[in-house]
Design an enzyme around this catalytic site. Structure first.
Site, short mmCIF file in Angstrom:
data_model
loop_
_atom_site.label_atom_id
_atom_site.label_comp_id
_atom_site.label_asym_id
_atom_site.label_seq_id
_atom_site.Cartn_x
_atom_site.Cartn_y
_atom_site.Cartn_z
N SER A 1 15.93 -12.16 4.00
CA SER A 1 16.05 -12.53 5.41
C SER A 1 16.75 -11.43 6.19
O SER A 1 17.54 -10.65 5.65
CB SER A 1 16.85 -13.83 5.56
OG SER A 1 16.32 -14.84 4.76
N1 SAH Z 1 18.08 -16.14 0.57
C1 SAH Z 1 17.10 -15.11 0.27
C2 SAH Z 1 15.92 -15.20 1.21
C3 SAH Z 1 14.75 -15.57 0.46
S1 SAH Z 1 13.25 -15.90 1.30
C4 SAH Z 1 17.70 -13.73 0.23
O1 SAH Z 1 18.88 -13.58 0.52
O2 SAH Z 1 16.98 -12.79 -0.15
C5 SAH Z 1 12.97 -17.56 0.71
C6 SAH Z 1 12.84 -17.72 -0.78
O3 SAH Z 1 12.63 -19.12 -1.02
C7 SAH Z 1 11.66 -17.01 -1.43
O4 SAH Z 1 12.13 -16.20 -2.46
C8 SAH Z 1 10.79 -18.16 -1.95
O5 SAH Z 1 10.12 -17.86 -3.16
C9 SAH Z 1 11.82 -19.26 -2.15
N2 SAH Z 1 11.31 -20.64 -2.20
C10 SAH Z 1 10.32 -21.21 -1.48
N3 SAH Z 1 10.19 -22.52 -1.80
C11 SAH Z 1 11.14 -22.78 -2.76
C12 SAH Z 1 11.51 -23.94 -3.50
N4 SAH Z 1 10.90 -25.12 -3.35
N5 SAH Z 1 12.53 -23.83 -4.38
C13 SAH Z 1 13.17 -22.66 -4.57
N6 SAH Z 1 12.85 -21.52 -3.91
C14 SAH Z 1 11.85 -21.58 -3.01
#
Ligand code: SAH
Length: 221
Positions: A64
């Site tokens: 993000s």
């Molecule tokens: N907090 C992260 C941002 C990640 S983007 C950072 O600091 O990099 C959102 C993430 O959520 C992605 O990696 C995606 O694969 C994950 N995601 C989506 N649906 C999910 C679910 N049901 N359970 C766990 N992770 C999920």
């Protein structure tokens, strides 16, 4: 290696930009000065690690934008200064590292195996005491519930019931709620069996895919 401990001036620059965008909490700004974002992106993106933008981390996912993470962290520290936090969507591991630096006990869940493994190896290598697991985060982490806060870092179509049930009394669920294109940052606080909602700015997150999120496009119908 220069990059391992370096880039402090780039981080300071990023933090002044966050202040310019309206982030004021000194605890939050301090965490952004501390955590080395360049260690959470791969080689090709490192030179952009401190620009205020989302960056690709593989598997169609992104780390993000710093402003978005800072915005969520301000909502969190103002309402839940300490305790046990569950993050849904580990991604690169950056936001979990920020939560750890802020002093929370951090649990994080990722659904994509490759990202889960990479983040887990980063936590280990960098000595970050975050507990991570692979799975559908919309179902929470029942063995570790209740949580003082749950942060969802992917776009949710509706409030995942199970996550609300895993909140401690007085705990907060922070999540972007809306459709695929745009979501409104929402804080839901548990008061006994009642839930109070507060709504904030709009953002664009990657979708939350799971039993209580969007449907998995790869799953057979
Ligand atoms: N907090 C992260 C941002 C990640 S983007 C950072 O600091 O990099 C959102 C993430 O959520 C992605 O990696 C995606 O694969 C994950 N995601 C989506 N649906 C999910 C679910 N049901 N359970 C766990 N992770 C999920």
């Amino acid at each position: 290696m220069e990059q391992e401990n370096g880039m402090a001036s780039e981080r300071r620059e990023m933090v002044s930009q966050l202040m310019h965008y309206g982030i004021v909490n000194s605890r939050v700004l301090g965490a952004f000065l501390t955590v080395e974002r360049h260690r959470f992106v791969d080689g090709g993106s490192r030179m952009f690690a401190y620009s205020d933008s989302a960056l690709p981390i593989g598997y169609g996912q992104t780390i993000s934008q710093p402003y978005t993470v800072a915005y969520m962290m301000e909502l969190l520290v103002d309402r839940c200064p300490a305790g046990k936090v569950l993050e849904i969507g580990t991604g690169s591991g950056y936001q979990a590292a920020i939560l750890n630096t802020l002093g929370y006990r951090v649990f994080t869940i990722e659904r994509v195996a490759g990202l889960y493994e990479l983040a887990a190896s980063r936590f280990k290598k960098m000595g970050i005491p975050v507990q991570s697991r692979l799975g559908d985060g919309t179902l929470g982490w029942p063995e570790e519930a209740p949580f003082d806060a749950i942060i969802v870092t992917a776009a949710a179509p509706s409030e995942p019931r199970t996550l609300m049930e895993q909140l401690a009394d007085g705990g907060v669920l922070i999540l972007p709620l809306g459709d695929i294109a745009s979501q409104q940052m929402t804080v839901i606080r548990r008061k006994g069996e009642r839930f109070e909602h507060e709504r904030f700015d709009h953002f664009a997150f990657v979708p939350l895919i799971g039993r209580e999120g969007w449907r998995d496009p790869d799953e057979a119908s």
